[in-house]
Design an enzyme around this catalytic site. Structure first.
Site: not given
Length: 405
Positions: A12, A100, A124, A127, A182, A200, A297
């Site tokens: 990320v 999260k 943001e 979740v 994956g 979440k 992703g």
């Protein structure tokens, strides 16, 4: 110009870097000011990176730099993410996270710390990955009393269940496929046992309630128990099976559950397959609204993080209000007291005895479907504890019970 730092340069974090560099012109136009990355914190060696001069390995370099007003935390896990986030907030720096676990566990404390120091804590991407759900609940739907929020919040389990239904492969085979592609970790526990979904839905539930709902207090089931017999029976009854995180208002309390549930083929959630997520929000003025997209992703999640960066930059200096605080009392309805219809799969020795018991104890109109040594039926809506009591005396071996959404 707004100067930011990124803490954690994994999937990320590197995605955040890519989004900011790729869409710099669009971001500047939206912000009315450029967003500049001043530091990236990671203990690994990035000396070969095109912008290796950005990398530091001492968190205090960021904490003590007054030019940095926004810090993006994409480390994951509780520590050291929690310690680093608290340090930045205590220095008056706004923190933006995709974590999260951290938000679900310590969100109330981090919000309070942000309020104390004149900054903010955005979440943001915690979740739904790239699906916008936090901001709509906080702003677009602010005029509504949210009566329910529920849906598919984990792409890994949705992929597995999709393969079980569409390809008639077992849970074990579908999980192996997910790992090979994956979509699932080597240790899939957090996903398949419902813990990821639990965190979440607790974040969303806490937003609706205004008070923290602990994920440890929420009834949580995973999908390991789902068999091909269940998928066959569910289809025969006109349902699919999805791992659902659900929060529904019940007077002054809330019914919060994570469990695989039968979802009617007429529901919009039923057709959400593969790794996609879908969240249904029910407002007392709006009615129902569905938020749909990729729930994970690199770039979808990073885009949600950068959207928070833009929001934070545009709102710098404005008062920040905590979306929830520590709860004074338990606001959850006990799982056994929740009213629901239940799908029941059994292994029966006698077809006649089973049909007679179901008719006498549930409803004359309850349909029992048989397939080989197994049978299944769906109960009328009743408190779960009452359904459990009736199932205790059934002349069959109970193989599985699932809530009906």
């Amino acid at each position: 110009m707004t100067k930011i730092a990124i803490i954690g340069f994994g999937v990320v974090g590197s995605g955040v870097y890519e989004v900011i560099r790729t869409n710099a012109t669009q971001i500047t136009r939206t912000c009315n000011s450029p967003i500049d990355i001043k530091y990236i914190l990671d203990i690994r060696d990035f000396s070969n990176h095109p912008e290796s001069h950005l990398f530091v390995n001492d968190v205090n370099t960021i904490a003590n730099d007054d030019e940095v007003s926004i810090v993006v935390e994409t480390m994951g896990g509780l520590e050291p993410a929690n310690t680093f986030s608290r340090l930045m907030l205590s220095k008056g720096k706004t923190v933006i996270t995709s974590n999260k676990e951290l938000v679900a566990t310590y969100g109330d404390e981090l919000f309070a710390l942000a309020c104390e120091n004149g900054c903010a804590y955005y979440y943001e991407a915690s979740v739904g990955g790239g699906i916008p759900i936090i901001r709509p609940l906080r702003t677009c739907l602010a005029a509504n009393r949210i009566d329910a929020v529920y849906g598919i919040l984990n792409g890994t389990t949705n992929y597995i269940l999709t393969r079980m239904f569409q390809a008639n492969v077992s849970f074990e085979a579908a999980l192996k496929e997910a790992q090979e592609k994956g979509y699932a970790e080597k240790d899939p526990t957090a996903d398949v046992d419902g813990f990821d979904t639990g965190k979440k839905i607790c974040i969303l539930s806490s937003m609706i309630n205004g008070k923290k709902i602990n994920h440890e207090d929420v009834h949580t089931e995973g999908i390991r128990s789902i068999t091909l017999a269940d998928t066959e029976f569910a289809s025969a009854f006109g349902y699919s099976i999805k791992l659902i995180g659900s929060c529904k208002r019940a007077g002054e309390k809330f019914e919060v559950v994570v469990a695989p549930m039968l979802v009617s083929k007429d529901s919009q959630l039923s057709g959400i397959d593969d790794v996609f997520n879908g969240v249904m929000v029910s407002g007392n003025m709006l009615g129902d609204a569905l938020f749909y997209g990729r729930g994970a992703g690199k770039l979808p999640t990073a885009s949600a993080v950068v959207a928070d960066v833009i929001d934070a930059a545009k709102n710098a200096g404005r008062p920040y209000f905590a979306p929830w605080s520590k709860a004074d009392e338990n606001v959850l309805v006990d799982y056994d007291n929740i009213k629901a219809s239940m799908y029941v799969c059994v292994k029966a020795n006698s077809k006649e005895d089973l049909e007679a018991y179901v008719s006498a104890n549930f409803s004359d109109s309850t349909k029992v479907i048989f397939s080989g040594d197994y049978a299944a039926f769906i109960t009328d809506c009743a408190p779960i504890k009452e359904i459990k009591q009736k199932l205790a005396g059934i002349p069959a071996s109970v193989c599985n019970t699932l809530m009906v959404l």
